[in-house]
Enzyme design. Structure first.
Site, PDB file in Angstrom:
ATOM      1  N   HIS A  85       0.787  -1.238   0.000  1.00 26.18           N
ATOM      2  CA  HIS A  85       0.000   0.000   0.000  1.00 26.18           C
ATOM      3  C   HIS A  85       0.818   1.286   0.000  1.00 26.18           C
ATOM      4  CE1 HIS A  85      -4.236  -1.242   0.456  1.00 26.18           C
ATOM      5  NE2 HIS A  85      -3.720  -2.326   0.998  1.00 26.18           N
ATOM      6  N   LYS A 117      -8.451  14.343   3.503  1.00 24.25           N
ATOM      7  CA  LYS A 117      -7.601  13.153   3.568  1.00 24.25           C
ATOM      8  C   LYS A 117      -6.749  13.332   4.808  1.00 24.25           C
ATOM      9  CE  LYS A 117      -6.124  14.362  -0.532  1.00 24.25           C
ATOM     10  NZ  LYS A 117      -6.160  13.112  -1.329  1.00 24.25           N
ATOM     11  N   ARG A 118      -6.008  12.260   5.215  1.00 27.52           N
ATOM     12  CA  ARG A 118      -5.116  12.415   6.350  1.00 27.52           C
ATOM     13  C   ARG A 118      -4.129  13.559   6.087  1.00 27.52           C
ATOM     14  NH1 ARG A 118      -5.342   8.477  10.648  1.00 27.52           N
ATOM     15  NH2 ARG A 118      -3.530   9.612  11.407  1.00 27.52           N
ATOM     16  N   LYS A 131       0.998  14.521   1.081  1.00 26.48           N
ATOM     17  CA  LYS A 131      -0.292  14.885   0.472  1.00 26.48           C
ATOM     18  C   LYS A 131      -0.365  16.389   0.179  1.00 26.48           C
ATOM     19  CE  LYS A 131      -2.675  10.987   2.697  1.00 26.48           C
ATOM     20  NZ  LYS A 131      -3.278  10.214   1.572  1.00 26.48           N
ATOM     21  N   THR A 155      -8.298   6.801  -2.994  1.00 27.72           N
ATOM     22  CA  THR A 155      -9.657   6.362  -3.312  1.00 27.72           C
ATOM     23  C   THR A 155     -10.643   7.516  -3.168  1.00 27.72           C
ATOM     24  OG1 THR A 155      -9.731   5.474  -1.066  1.00 27.72           O
ATOM     25  CG2 THR A 155      -9.431   3.892  -2.862  1.00 27.72           C
ATOM     26  N   LYS A 187     -14.098   8.809  -5.384  1.00 31.15           N
ATOM     27  CA  LYS A 187     -15.403   9.170  -4.809  1.00 31.15           C
ATOM     28  C   LYS A 187     -15.851  10.537  -5.321  1.00 31.15           C
ATOM     29  CE  LYS A 187     -14.113   6.339  -0.941  1.00 31.15           C
ATOM     30  NZ  LYS A 187     -13.389   6.280   0.339  1.00 31.15           N
TER      31      LYS A 187
END
Length: 842
Positions: free
Chosen positions: A378, A569-570, A575, A677, A681
């Site tokens: 992952h 998101k986290r 990110k 993911t 969405k």
């Protein structure tokens, strides 16, 4: 603007939510009242809202029970191959509405509660999220369970029933504060304890070599108590099982040791054993080598493998006489999927059971293990890879350490034969990393002990073959596969966005819900004015609804006609929430410079949790809230720019924000986000994506057409080139005036006037040791955001681009992902057949 329909009104006209037949509604009301009376022991005079929620949950659960029992009976008779999805996280969210959707009960329940004088949405809001996950990895497991049931696979999710899930996030004066998530406080109507399947799990002790084989003795025992949760497929009468283990101390815990007068203390010490399932570790993409975490990883694996072997032996094949005793057929009947390396101990534990307990010779046992197990990787971030100190193992799991050493000895023997004299390669490929502290590389263990290894998006699978696991790919190329992640369209469209699900169904029918590729048919309507209008209208209604939610819960007023620009998101450096911050500041400065220009109004929303020990991530949250304090209170800006930090982002909040978003921010440095993911969405729910060519964004651009996404920034090869050359953040700072201004404002205390030096560490990181190269993508990001603003001014063209995106979503159904796992890894065939309903004759 016409007042939007309430969800209640809309449900009356929605086919995808099932028919509210008269008998059905009457039955539901009867059962609701029965549960209120007999299960909750209340009458309508004293019942609370929570009582009503539990009565409704139990009423809906009744509809699962017959299907659940019949499904398990069906598997017992047919004896199919079974797949076991092992994960330390299952981020399930709420269960009630998802169950009603999958059982086609939603309209009937709505009508029944309405006739009882109750509001179903209000009752749904009482349910606690099952927050047994950190983010993407845990939510993926939940989507996969939905798809496996919907595709008729005999599948089981196995994990830990954490008493405390992911912490609740409070924002206090702009800072994240964590609160324990006591999600089981009022009980969980969806789970059923199964004490009859309790299993012992051993820790510590020592290894003894005896005449009849190796024994692991003098261990401490903890009991694993299973709790089963039903997992319904979409309208196919199949209900699979998620089994989560809870730790219990044995009755004689600490009492068998001769301790005079220590009885009270011995009973109090039971907590120590039961702490194993107390709390989820709140780290996303970060490895913290704590003993309790290793105990959790072994606990779930040891309990699960006992269960798998018991079920394998008990399952009859056609005959009623025999049970299976020959374990050599295990791989024909059992597939074990390891969700990252967290359940990697399944490999040595299965070896222990086969060799020590079942007396299978090593070579044969190893063949069984490899053919049974498969591993999903992952992440490629080095700080996320699990490397356990050998001495921790020596103490906690001495037999498993021996087994890992033997696996490694045979593995390196094979490598030496293939590459004689290549000691460097042997060092790189060993399961044991030498150094100050000897460590076990769990990813290497997983690769060696599995017949399939997969990444979770094409670009990620290529990266693991070419870099992190290159040596292993060269030796066993046939093991390596790609399985691009997906999301369940039941929760992430039908349930969370009924308006959009319905306008799609009006055009192409309802079958797309089980076969998302059919969304391609929407391309026929990309120039259909009525359809364009409908899609835009649903988005506007969703935005109004979310704006109302924000106002009700957080007392913030936002402009629903502004662009909703969302990054949820986290919180993590890779990110790049900081890149988003730099855009916000740049936009703010531009509005201040030219206050009379026609700016495209934006509401920028950022949400996500920071790991409690991750200082930089917590500072990023404080920066976002501080920018919001300045921007939102500047009268010159007005409502042309607002910055909102969304507190306590979780599955249930995602279900509200995603249908309301216009722009989805997917801006990680190329090569760092394995898949993502959330990106899928947003795409399915009619937002446009601004993103880098990273993770699944690459395939999204391929499916929808790159011209229908806002792609910017370095590609993987550019990042590699910049690494070779050496990334010099200061040169960008000196060359780009708007970047310099924004960074100087952060550093100089413009956003923290009472503590001017508050963000100096953050700025120092960006200028001198930013692994994720924020400044390198700044200019292209700003240019790309200008294109976004320009298109938003043309609603019709914007919506046509949205339709192209929705039409390109088919690939990103978890049904497609799971069908690929089934056929290419597990050796199983998915099926869309229904089984007989419980009330139908057999």
């Amino acid at each position: 603007m016409a007042k939007p329909l309430t969800d209640q009104d809309r449900r009356k006209q929605i086919s995808v939510r099932g028919l509210a037949g008269v008998e059905n509604v009457a039955d539901l009301k009867t059962n609701f009242n029965r549960h209120l009376h007999f299960t909750l022991v209340k009458d309508r005079n004293v019942a609370t809202k929570r009582d009503y929620y539990f009565a409704l949950a139990n009423t809906v659960r009744d509809h699962l029970v017959g299907r659940w029992i019949r499904t398990q009976q069906h598997y017992y008779e047919k004896d199919p191959k079974r797949v076991y999805y092992l994960s330390l996280e299952f981020y399930m969210g709420r269960t009630l509405q998802n169950t009603m959707v999958n059982l086609a009960l939603e309209n009937a329940c709505d009508e029944a509660t309405y006739q009882l004088g109750l509001d179903m949405e209000e009752l749904q809001d009482i349910e606690e999220d099952a927050g047994l996950g950190n983010g993407g990895l845990g939510r993926l497991a939940a989507c996969f369970l939905d798809s496996m049931a919907s595709l008729g696979l005999a599948a089981y999710g196995y994990g830990i029933r954490y008493e405390f899930g992911i912490f609740n996030q409070k924002i206090v004066s702009g800072w994240q504060v964590e609160e324990a998530d006591d999600w089981l406080r009022y009980g969980n109507p969806w789970e059923k304890a199964r004490p009859e399947y309790m299993r012992p799990v051993h820790f510590y002790g020592r290894v003894e070599h005896t005449a009849d084989g190796v024994k692991w003795v003098d261990t401490q025992v903890v009991l694993a108590l299973p709790y089963d949760t039903p997992v319904p497929g979409y309208r196919n009468n199949i209900v699979n099982t998620m089994r989560l283990w809870s730790a219990k101390a044995p009755c004689d815990f600490n009492l068998k040791d001769f301790n005079v007068g220590g009885y009270i203390q011995a009973v109090l010490d039971r907590n120590l054993a039961e702490n194993i399932s107390r709390v989820l570790y709140p780290n996303d993409n970060f490895f913290e080598g704590k003993e309790l975490r290793l105990k959790q990883e072994y606990f779930v694996v040891a309990a699960t493998l006992q269960d798998i072997i018991r079920r394998f032996k008990a399952s009859k094949f056609g005959s009623t006489e025999f049970v299976r005793l020959d374990l050599s057929t295990l791989p024909d009947k059992v597939a074990i999927q390891l969700n990252d390396t967290h359940p990697a101990l399944a490999i040595p534990e299965l070896m222990r059971l086969l060799v020590d307990i079942e007396k299978v010779p090593w070579e044969k046992a190893w063949d069984i293990v490899i053919r049974t197990c498969a591993y999903t990787n992952h992440t490629v971030l080095p700080e996320a890879l699990e490397r356990w100190p050998v001495d921790l193992f020596q103490n906690l799991l001495p037999r498993h350490l021996d087994i890992i050493y033997e696996i490694n000895r045979r593995h390196l023997e094979r490598i030496s034969k293939l590459y004689p004299g290549d000691t460097d390669r042997i060092c790189r490929m060993s399961l044991i990393e030498e150094g100050d502290v000897k460590k076990i590389n769990m990813a290497h263990l997983c690769i060696v002990g599995s017949h399939a290894v997969n990444g979770v998006a094409r670009i990620h699978s290529d990266i693991i073959k070419n870099t992190v696991f290159k040596d292993f790919y060269e030796v066993d190329p046939q093991k390596f596969q790609n399985k691009t992640n997906g999301i369940t369209p039941r929760r992430w469209l039908v349930m969370c966005n009924p308006g959009l699900a319905e306008v799609i169904a009006e055009k192409i029918g309802e079958d797309y819900i089980r076969d998302l590729d059919q969304l391609k048919k929407l391309l026929d309507f990309v120039n259909d004015d009525a359809f364009i209008r409908d899609v835009a209208k649903i988005k506007q209604e969703n935005k109004m609804k979310f704006a109302a939610h924000l106002e009700a819960h957080y007392k913030v007023k936002i402009n629903p006609s502004s662009m909703f620009d969302v990054q949820v998101k986290r919180i993590h450096e890779y990110k790049r929430q900081l890149l988003n911050c730099l855009h916000i500041i740049t936009l703010y400065n531009r509005i201040k410079n030219e206050p009379n220009k026609q700016w495209t109004p934006r509401t920028i929303m950022i949400g996500g949790k920071a790991a409690p020990g991750y200082h930089t991530a917590k500072m990023i949250i404080k920066l976002i809230t501080s920018i919001g304090d300045i921007v939102n209170n500047d009268p010159v800006v007005g409502d042309r720019l607002k910055v909102i930090f969304l507190e306590n982002y979780r599955v249930t909040l995602a279900e509200k924000i995603i249908p309301a978003a216009d722009l989805s921010e997917q801006i990680s440095t190329a090569g760092t986000e394995a898949s993502g993911t959330g990106n899928m969405k947003f795409m399915l729910n009619g937002a446009l994506t601004i993103g880098t060519m990273d993770g699944a964004n690459v395939e999204m651009a391929e499916e929808a057409g790159e011209e229908n996404l806002f792609i910017f920034g370095m590609r993987v090869h550019d990042v590699e080139a910049l690494d070779k050359k050496g990334y010099d953040a200061v040169s960008y700072y000196n060359r780009v005036p708007e970047l310099k201004q924004a960074v100087d404002q952060i550093a100089g205390g413009f956003f923290s006037p009472s503590q001017p030096g508050l963000f100096k560490d953050l700025v120092n990181m960006l200028m001198h040791h930013d692994r994720f190269k924020v400044f390198a993508d700044y200019e292209d990001y700003i240019r790309c955001q200008e294109r976004v603003s320009a298109l938003y001014k043309n609603p019709k063209e914007w919506t046509k681009m949205v339709i192209h995106n929705i039409a390109g979503c088919g690939k990103f159904s978890s049904d497609r992902t799971i069908s690929e796992y089934a056929r290419e890894i597990w050796g199983m065939e998915p099926s869309l057949e229904k089984i007989a309903a419980p009330d139908a004759p057999r």
